[in-house]
Write a protein that holds these residues in place. Structure first.
Motif, mmCIF file in Angstrom:
data_model
loop_
_atom_site.group_PDB
_atom_site.id
_atom_site.type_symbol
_atom_site.label_atom_id
_atom_site.label_comp_id
_atom_site.label_asym_id
_atom_site.label_seq_id
_atom_site.Cartn_x
_atom_site.Cartn_y
_atom_site.Cartn_z
ATOM 1 N N HIS A 170 25.124 -16.398 -33.757
ATOM 2 C CA HIS A 170 24.227 -15.333 -34.215
ATOM 3 C C HIS A 170 24.807 -13.963 -33.874
ATOM 4 C CE1 HIS A 170 20.725 -12.856 -34.769
ATOM 5 N NE2 HIS A 170 20.697 -12.543 -33.482
ATOM 6 N N VAL A 171 24.909 -13.092 -34.883
ATOM 7 C CA VAL A 171 25.355 -11.717 -34.655
ATOM 8 C C VAL A 171 24.125 -10.912 -34.227
ATOM 9 C CG1 VAL A 171 26.488 -9.706 -35.665
ATOM 10 C CG2 VAL A 171 27.173 -11.994 -36.387
ATOM 11 N N ARG A 172 24.213 -10.324 -33.047
ATOM 12 C CA ARG A 172 23.010 -9.762 -32.423
ATOM 13 C C ARG A 172 22.696 -8.354 -32.927
ATOM 14 N NH1 ARG A 172 22.105 -13.453 -28.214
ATOM 15 N NH2 ARG A 172 23.971 -14.256 -27.163
ATOM 16 N N LYS A 173 22.359 -8.279 -34.248
ATOM 17 C CA LYS A 173 22.078 -6.977 -34.863
ATOM 18 C C LYS A 173 20.627 -6.555 -34.696
ATOM 19 C CE LYS A 173 25.551 -7.479 -38.502
ATOM 20 N NZ LYS A 173 25.759 -7.610 -39.955
ATOM 21 N N GLU A 174 19.847 -7.364 -33.988
ATOM 22 C CA GLU A 174 18.414 -7.084 -33.917
ATOM 23 C C GLU A 174 18.091 -5.840 -33.098
ATOM 24 O OE1 GLU A 174 19.890 -9.835 -32.887
ATOM 25 O OE2 GLU A 174 19.447 -10.207 -30.775
ATOM 26 N N LEU A 175 19.002 -5.420 -32.240
ATOM 27 C CA LEU A 175 18.766 -4.216 -31.443
ATOM 28 C C LEU A 175 19.934 -3.251 -31.638
ATOM 29 C CD1 LEU A 175 17.567 -5.645 -27.988
ATOM 30 C CD2 LEU A 175 16.166 -4.627 -29.802
ATOM 31 N N ALA A 176 19.627 -2.013 -32.057
ATOM 32 C CA ALA A 176 20.675 -1.001 -32.217
ATOM 33 C C ALA A 176 21.419 -0.772 -30.904
ATOM 34 C CB ALA A 176 20.050 0.301 -32.710
ATOM 35 N N PRO A 209 32.431 -7.544 -43.300
ATOM 36 C CA PRO A 209 31.624 -8.491 -44.080
ATOM 37 C C PRO A 209 31.926 -9.938 -43.724
ATOM 38 C CG PRO A 209 33.243 -7.385 -45.488
ATOM 39 C CD PRO A 209 33.349 -6.756 -44.125
ATOM 40 N N GLN A 210 33.145 -10.218 -43.247
ATOM 41 C CA GLN A 210 33.502 -11.596 -42.866
ATOM 42 C C GLN A 210 33.035 -11.948 -41.454
ATOM 43 O OE1 GLN A 210 36.614 -10.382 -44.855
ATOM 44 N NE2 GLN A 210 35.362 -11.363 -46.430
ATOM 45 N N TYR A 230 31.026 -13.321 -28.129
ATOM 46 C CA TYR A 230 32.170 -12.803 -28.883
ATOM 47 C C TYR A 230 31.785 -11.448 -29.460
ATOM 48 C CZ TYR A 230 33.814 -17.599 -28.553
ATOM 49 O OH TYR A 230 34.218 -18.816 -28.073
ATOM 50 N N LEU A 231 32.731 -10.790 -30.128
ATOM 51 C CA LEU A 231 32.463 -9.504 -30.759
ATOM 52 C C LEU A 231 32.887 -9.557 -32.219
ATOM 53 C CD1 LEU A 231 33.882 -7.091 -28.013
ATOM 54 C CD2 LEU A 231 31.544 -7.919 -28.270
ATOM 55 N N VAL A 232 32.145 -8.856 -33.074
ATOM 56 C CA VAL A 232 32.612 -8.619 -34.448
ATOM 57 C C VAL A 232 32.532 -7.123 -34.724
ATOM 58 C CG1 VAL A 232 31.932 -10.876 -35.355
ATOM 59 C CG2 VAL A 232 30.341 -8.961 -35.552
ATOM 60 N N ARG A 233 33.457 -6.666 -35.548
ATOM 61 C CA ARG A 233 33.528 -5.265 -35.911
ATOM 62 C C ARG A 233 32.277 -4.876 -36.703
ATOM 63 N NH1 ARG A 233 38.663 -2.308 -36.862
ATOM 64 N NH2 ARG A 233 39.861 -4.155 -36.332
ATOM 65 N N VAL A 234 31.634 -3.769 -36.386
ATOM 66 C CA VAL A 234 30.506 -3.280 -37.185
ATOM 67 C C VAL A 234 31.015 -3.031 -38.610
ATOM 68 C CG1 VAL A 234 28.941 -1.307 -37.531
ATOM 69 C CG2 VAL A 234 29.235 -2.284 -35.238
ATOM 70 N N GLY A 235 30.334 -3.606 -39.598
ATOM 71 C CA GLY A 235 30.704 -3.411 -40.990
ATOM 72 C C GLY A 235 31.684 -4.438 -41.526
#
Ligand code: FES
Length: 155
Positions: free
Chosen positions: A55-61, A27-28, A20-25
């Motif tokens: 899991h939101v995959r923020k580990e890699l820019a 908070p929800q 899935y996708l979530v918008r960068v920034g």
């Protein structure tokens, strides 16, 4: 700090088909839906989210992608990492419908497969296809090319 082993749909990202996708920034961290594009056709900068464990995959820019609605065509997403020296392609030119990298001015035409229309980027911006699953937008393909810089920042 050790980077996690990339195992996704390109050698240097951890995005996977079905994410899935979530918008960068956001908070929800709400999953992106087709309704998010009803009011506007401006691309949305997103993180991928595991469909297995949320899991939101923020580990890699390098995992950041721009989701784009196209008229009468499937949604797609472009890598947000510049093909020149890997800056974040952070700007959107609504009039010309181009994604712009502010570092050295590379511009990518999102309606012509991410073709480079200005600046030093040597290759088009890679894209992948998105699909709609129960109204949520999901990753549906691998990337069209290699993600990230093709030029050393020292150049
Ligand atoms: S890093 Fe994007 S134009 Fe140089």
């Amino acid at each position: 700090h050790i980077m996690p082993e990339a195992s996704g749909i390109a050698p240097n990202v951890t995005i996977e088909i079905g994410d899935y996708l979530v918008r960068v920034g956001d908070p929800q961290e709400q999953h992106l839906r087709t309704a998010d594009f009803l009011q506007s056709d401006i691309p949305i900068l997103c993180w991928p989210v595991s469909s297995k464990d949320g899991h939101v995959r923020k580990e890699l820019a390098y995992n950041r992608i721009w989701a784009i609605r196209r008229t009468r065509l499937p949604f797609l997403a472009y890598s947000a990492i510049c093909q020149h020296a890997a800056c974040l392609v952070s700007d959107w030119d609504q009039r010309q419908r181009r994604l712009i990298c502010p570092c050295h001015g590379s511009a990518y035409d999102v309606h012509h497969a991410g073709e480079v229309v200005a600046g030093p980027a040597p290759y088009p911006l890679p894209h992948l296809l998105l699909a709609v699953k129960e109204d949520k937008i999901t990753v549906a393909s691998t990337f069209s090319g290699h993600i990230g810089e093709h030029t050393s920042r020292a150049d």
